[in-house]
Design an enzyme around this catalytic site. Structure first.
Site, PDB file in Angstrom:
ATOM      1  N   THR A   1      55.285  40.438  15.609  1.00 49.10           N
ATOM      2  CA  THR A   1      55.617  40.596  14.261  1.00 49.10           C
ATOM      3  C   THR A   1      57.075  41.165  14.522  1.00 49.10           C
ATOM      4  O   THR A   1      57.587  42.139  15.273  1.00 49.10           O
ATOM      5  CB  THR A   1      54.745  41.782  13.612  1.00 49.10           C
ATOM      6  OG1 THR A   1      53.607  41.338  13.815  1.00 49.10           O
ATOM      7  CG2 THR A   1      55.246  41.964  12.139  1.00 49.10           C
TER       8      THR A   1
ATOM      9  N   GLY B   1      46.091  40.146   9.451  1.00 47.45           N
ATOM     10  CA  GLY B   1      46.247  41.620  10.241  1.00 47.45           C
ATOM     11  C   GLY B   1      46.748  42.448   9.573  1.00 47.45           C
ATOM     12  O   GLY B   1      46.574  42.187   8.224  1.00 47.45           O
TER      13      GLY B   1
ATOM     14  N   HIS C   1      49.162  45.708  17.452  1.00 45.85           N
ATOM     15  CA  HIS C   1      47.831  45.129  17.239  1.00 45.85           C
ATOM     16  C   HIS C   1      47.398  45.341  15.856  1.00 45.85           C
ATOM     17  O   HIS C   1      47.050  46.584  15.495  1.00 45.85           O
ATOM     18  CB  HIS C   1      46.888  45.737  18.321  1.00 45.85           C
ATOM     19  CG  HIS C   1      45.552  45.248  18.348  1.00 45.85           C
ATOM     20  ND1 HIS C   1      44.314  46.072  18.125  1.00 45.85           N
ATOM     21  CD2 HIS C   1      45.178  43.972  18.450  1.00 45.85           C
ATOM     22  CE1 HIS C   1      43.373  45.312  18.326  1.00 45.85           C
ATOM     23  NE2 HIS C   1      43.793  44.153  18.331  1.00 45.85           N
TER      24      HIS C   1
HETATM   25  N1  GLY Z   1      50.936  43.076  13.803  1.00 46.99           N
HETATM   26  C1  GLY Z   1      50.438  41.680  13.622  1.00 46.99           C
HETATM   27  C2  GLY Z   1      49.083  41.221  13.733  1.00 46.99           C
HETATM   28  O1  GLY Z   1      48.464  41.775  14.400  1.00 46.99           O
HETATM   29  O2  GLY Z   1      48.992  40.263  13.208  1.00 46.99           O
END
Ligand code: GLY
Length: 246
Positions: free
Chosen positions: A169, A199, A222
């Site tokens: 991201t 997400g 994550h």
């Molecule tokens: N931080 C991006 C995702 O987990 O989709």
């Protein structure tokens, strides 16, 4: 007040081959946001411009260069938030819009809603004349290769976190000369995610948050872990405690 924009191009181990492109890309995005602020633009304009620059750069996992889901498709998530009013707009699971941060801004400014997903986001994009691109145009050769190698999501996440061709991201935060803050976050998500998985990135308080009273945050990492603790809002709660403005 001096106007400032700060950008990030995503966490995880960036391989040598992508290091220069990533560094050059975040510098270019910061310059883009900064020139908006120098021209008298708002923090909101600056974060949108900075994130658009990274969405257009295939070195990053957002817009062009996005990760592929389990079906080998792009599904993009983005958010933007205005710290003056706490207004935000977001889109999720969008397949064929290159600059989803601008679509998120349009959701914020032109609808009564906060998040639009998939087909609804596309119908809205069409209604405001936002151009679509063939979804394949957003995928790099390298992403096809990595996706083909890593068919297992859990193994892929572990590998991505530990070293391989991963890039997460992107995002930006800014404060303008009037003291208003804003944030924006955009992503292709995690390679081999389930179809329809959303997400942290488009979720207010998780992938981003901006409040003139405390600051602005854009997250990378994550998503399922970030969502558990609503990380962006949590960070600002700590800032508020430190500053004594709870
Ligand atoms: N931080 C991006 C995702 O987990 O989709």
């Amino acid at each position: 007040m001096s106007a400032v924009v700060v950008v990030h191009g995503g966490v995880w181990a960036i391989p040598e081959d992508l290091a220069k492109a990533s560094v050059d890309g975040v510098k270019a995005a910061a310059r883009q946001g900064s020139s908006v602020l120098k021209g008298g633009g708002s923090a909101l304009d600056a974060v949108e411009a900075a994130v658009r620059a990274m969405e257009d750069n295939p070195a990053f996992n957002a817009g062009h260069g996005s990760a592929l889901n389990a079906d080998g498709e792009v599904e993009l998530d983005s958010i933007i938030m205005d710290g003056r009013t706490l207004a935000s707009g977001a889109v999720a699971s969008v397949k064929n819009i290159a600059n989803t941060v601008s679509l998120a801004r349009a959701v914020m400014e032109k609808t009564s809603h906060v998040i639009l997903t998939g087909r609804g986001a596309n119908l809205f994009a069409e209604s405001i004349g936002m151009a679509t691109v063939p979804a394949d145009e957003l995928v790099t050769e390298n992403e096809w290769k990595e996706w083909d190698k890593q068919k297992n999501y859990v193994a892929g996440v572990m590998e991505d976190f530990n070293s391989q061709w991963a890039h997460d991201t992107v995002g930006a935060v800014a404060v303008d000369s009037d003291g208003n803050v804003a944030c924006a976050t955009s992503t292709g998500g995690i390679r081999n995610k389930m179809v329809g998985r959303v997400g942290d990135s488009p979720i207010i308080g998780s992938g981003a948050y901006a409040d003139n009273l405390s600051g602005a945050v854009s997250c990378t990492g994550h998503g399922e872990s970030i969502l558990k603790v609503t990380l962006a809002r949590l960070i600002l709660s700590h800032v508020e405690q430190v500053n004594g403005n709870t």
